[in-house]
Design a protein around this motif. Structure first.
Motif, PDB file in Angstrom:
ATOM      1  N   ASP A 207     -37.410   4.482   8.377  1.00  0.00           N
ATOM      2  CA  ASP A 207     -36.317   5.189   7.727  1.00  0.00           C
ATOM      3  C   ASP A 207     -36.066   4.481   6.399  1.00  0.00           C
ATOM      4  N   PRO A 208     -36.148   5.183   5.276  1.00  0.00           N
ATOM      5  CA  PRO A 208     -35.941   4.547   3.967  1.00  0.00           C
ATOM      6  C   PRO A 208     -34.589   3.848   3.826  1.00  0.00           C
ATOM      7  N   LEU A 209     -33.609   4.212   4.647  1.00  0.00           N
ATOM      8  CA  LEU A 209     -32.319   3.528   4.585  1.00  0.00           C
ATOM      9  C   LEU A 209     -32.396   2.110   5.136  1.00  0.00           C
ATOM     10  N   LEU A 210     -33.382   1.843   5.993  1.00  0.00           N
ATOM     11  CA  LEU A 210     -33.491   0.532   6.628  1.00  0.00           C
ATOM     12  C   LEU A 210     -33.998  -0.538   5.669  1.00  0.00           C
ATOM     13  N   TRP A 211     -35.001  -0.212   4.896  1.00  0.00           N
ATOM     14  CA  TRP A 211     -35.742  -1.233   4.162  1.00  0.00           C
ATOM     15  C   TRP A 211     -34.900  -1.991   3.139  1.00  0.00           C
ATOM     16  N   PRO A 212     -34.027  -1.330   2.354  1.00  0.00           N
ATOM     17  CA  PRO A 212     -33.180  -2.116   1.442  1.00  0.00           C
ATOM     18  C   PRO A 212     -32.234  -3.056   2.193  1.00  0.00           C
ATOM     19  N   GLY A 213     -31.823  -2.656   3.400  1.00  0.00           N
ATOM     20  CA  GLY A 213     -30.990  -3.542   4.205  1.00  0.00           C
ATOM     21  C   GLY A 213     -31.751  -4.777   4.643  1.00  0.00           C
ATOM     22  N   HIS A 214     -32.974  -4.583   5.102  1.00  0.00           N
ATOM     23  CA  HIS A 214     -33.802  -5.733   5.491  1.00  0.00           C
ATOM     24  C   HIS A 214     -34.117  -6.620   4.283  1.00  0.00           C
ATOM     25  N   ALA A 215     -34.179  -6.018   3.111  1.00  0.00           N
ATOM     26  CA  ALA A 215     -34.493  -6.781   1.893  1.00  0.00           C
ATOM     27  C   ALA A 215     -33.415  -7.795   1.546  1.00  0.00           C
ATOM     28  N   THR A 216     -32.202  -7.623   2.087  1.00  0.00           N
ATOM     29  CA  THR A 216     -31.138  -8.600   1.799  1.00  0.00           C
ATOM     30  C   THR A 216     -31.500  -9.987   2.303  1.00  0.00           C
ATOM     31  N   LEU A 217     -32.401 -10.047   3.254  1.00  0.00           N
ATOM     32  CA  LEU A 217     -32.888 -11.332   3.759  1.00  0.00           C
ATOM     33  C   LEU A 217     -33.485 -12.156   2.607  1.00  0.00           C
ATOM     34  N   ILE A 218     -34.288 -11.494   1.780  1.00  0.00           N
ATOM     35  CA  ILE A 218     -34.899 -12.184   0.641  1.00  0.00           C
ATOM     36  C   ILE A 218     -33.880 -12.413  -0.468  1.00  0.00           C
ATOM     37  N   ASP A 219     -32.918 -11.517  -0.605  1.00  0.00           N
ATOM     38  CA  ASP A 219     -31.840 -11.764  -1.576  1.00  0.00           C
ATOM     39  C   ASP A 219     -31.181 -13.109  -1.301  1.00  0.00           C
ATOM     40  N   GLU A 220     -30.928 -13.386  -0.027  1.00  0.00           N
ATOM     41  CA  GLU A 220     -30.273 -14.639   0.359  1.00  0.00           C
ATOM     42  C   GLU A 220     -31.176 -15.842   0.086  1.00  0.00           C
ATOM     43  N   VAL A 221     -32.468 -15.684   0.351  1.00  0.00           N
ATOM     44  CA  VAL A 221     -33.415 -16.764   0.059  1.00  0.00           C
ATOM     45  C   VAL A 221     -33.430 -17.054  -1.440  1.00  0.00           C
ATOM     46  N   ALA A 222     -33.488 -15.995  -2.247  1.00  0.00           N
ATOM     47  CA  ALA A 222     -33.517 -16.164  -3.702  1.00  0.00           C
ATOM     48  C   ALA A 222     -32.224 -16.815  -4.193  1.00  0.00           C
ATOM     49  N   ALA A 223     -31.100 -16.424  -3.613  1.00  0.00           N
ATOM     50  CA  ALA A 223     -29.809 -16.993  -4.023  1.00  0.00           C
ATOM     51  C   ALA A 223     -29.730 -18.481  -3.730  1.00  0.00           C
TER      52      ALA A 223
END
Length: 308
Positions: free
Chosen positions: A133-149
């Motif tokens: 579901d395309p709605l899922l993937w940006p949510g899962h991407a927050t995992l990498i947002d946190e790593v980058a932060a």
């Protein structure tokens, strides 16, 4: 609306760093309130569907996705119905019921459970797919947002692949954080390696059967998004045995006091077996500890004995 997932710890694993001869970081999404990374994308999808008018959620997973939908529904005050196959564990059904979900048992496989679930979706319901579901993937991407932060730019990411939702989210997260060149090691267990089979065939293919105990990796076919990303992003596919995955789980339990399922242990297994492909990568390694709410210490130890 506030996200339903947590910003999870990113910790260096001293034992794995010594083993690998470099720093190894663990992104501990096993600590999410639903027990796995799934709540990142599922929470986002459920909130979106609610805003669009949905008044009920239907899902088709007796594992981590179903638990994430049930948790999201409880938090949002929305009734949830989850259809699970007969192969789902009693513990999984108990956990779903504890979150307030209505549980229906149907079929010998997820495919059959999924077909029934989709037929039960009413005009005011939203169907929440476990991984496609395309709605899922940006949510899962927050995992990498946190790593980058945190300031970490890994030399490579190791993660497990089932239906491809986590993989799709991580690749999206890398791209939107200026790390599109960071390679991903996509790890599957023997008997559930649907991504590897598709990459070898050059097209999406479906496995005849799932024979791995890592049932959370048990999608007979990965989603098209994962397949396409695996052909455009620097990706190395790895396959480990069930025994390797379980051993990695037991080591994680001993080293970090954290219980995860074999589907998660698969991502750790290449480090324990000294995977040669990792030698070509420079820099720190990031492992996604994706979780597994139905795992127990007793079950891991039983598997460890039976797979010797």
């Amino acid at each position: 609306m506030a996200p339903l997932h947590l910003n999870t710890p990113l910790v260096e694993s001293a034992p794995l760093s010594r083993l690998a001869g470099r720093r190894v970081w663990l992104k501990l999404d096993a600590l999410q309130p639903s027990g796995s990374f799934k709540i990142r994308g599922v929470g986002r999808a459920c909130q979106t569907y609610l805003e669009r008018g949905a008044r009920g959620f239907v899902s088709s997973s007796g594992g981590n996705a179903g638990l994430a939908v049930a948790y999201a529904g409880r938090c949002l005050g929305v009734p949830v119905r989850v259809v699970v196959p007969k192969t789902s564990t009693a513990r999984a059904r108990e956990l779903l019921a504890a979150e307030g979900a209505e549980v229906t048992v149907h079929g010998d496989s997820w495919v059959e459970a999924n077909a029934l679930a989709q037929s039960l979706v009413g005009p005011n319901d939203a169907f929440v797919h476990p991984f496609d579901d395309p709605l899922l993937w940006p949510g899962h991407a927050t995992l990498i947002d946190e790593v980058a932060a945190s300031g970490l730019r890994p030399g490579a990411v190791l993660l497990s692949v089932g239906g491809g939702g986590l993989f799709s989210g991580v690749v999206e997260g890398l791209a939107r954080n200026g790390m599109a060149d960071v390679p991903v090691f996509a790890v599957e267990t023997d008997g559930a390696a649907s991504l590897q089979a598709s990459l070898k065939a050059g097209q999406l293919v479906s496995l005849e059967a799932i024979t791995s105990i890592a049932t959370s990796l048990g999608a007979k076919q990965v989603c098209r998004q994962a397949f396409e990303l695996a052909r455009s992003h620097p990706v190395t596919g790895l396959v480990v045995s069930d025994a390797d995955a379980v051993r990695a789980c037991v080591r994680l339990m001993d080293d970090h006091r954290l219980v995860v399922e074999p589907a998660c242990g698969a991502a750790l297994a290449p480090l324990h077996r000294g995977e040669p492909a990792l030698a070509s990568v420079e820099g720190d390694l990031l492992v996604i500890v994706c979780g597994g709410a139905t795992a127990t210490a007793a079950q891991l130890l039983a598997w460890s004995e039976s797979l010797r």
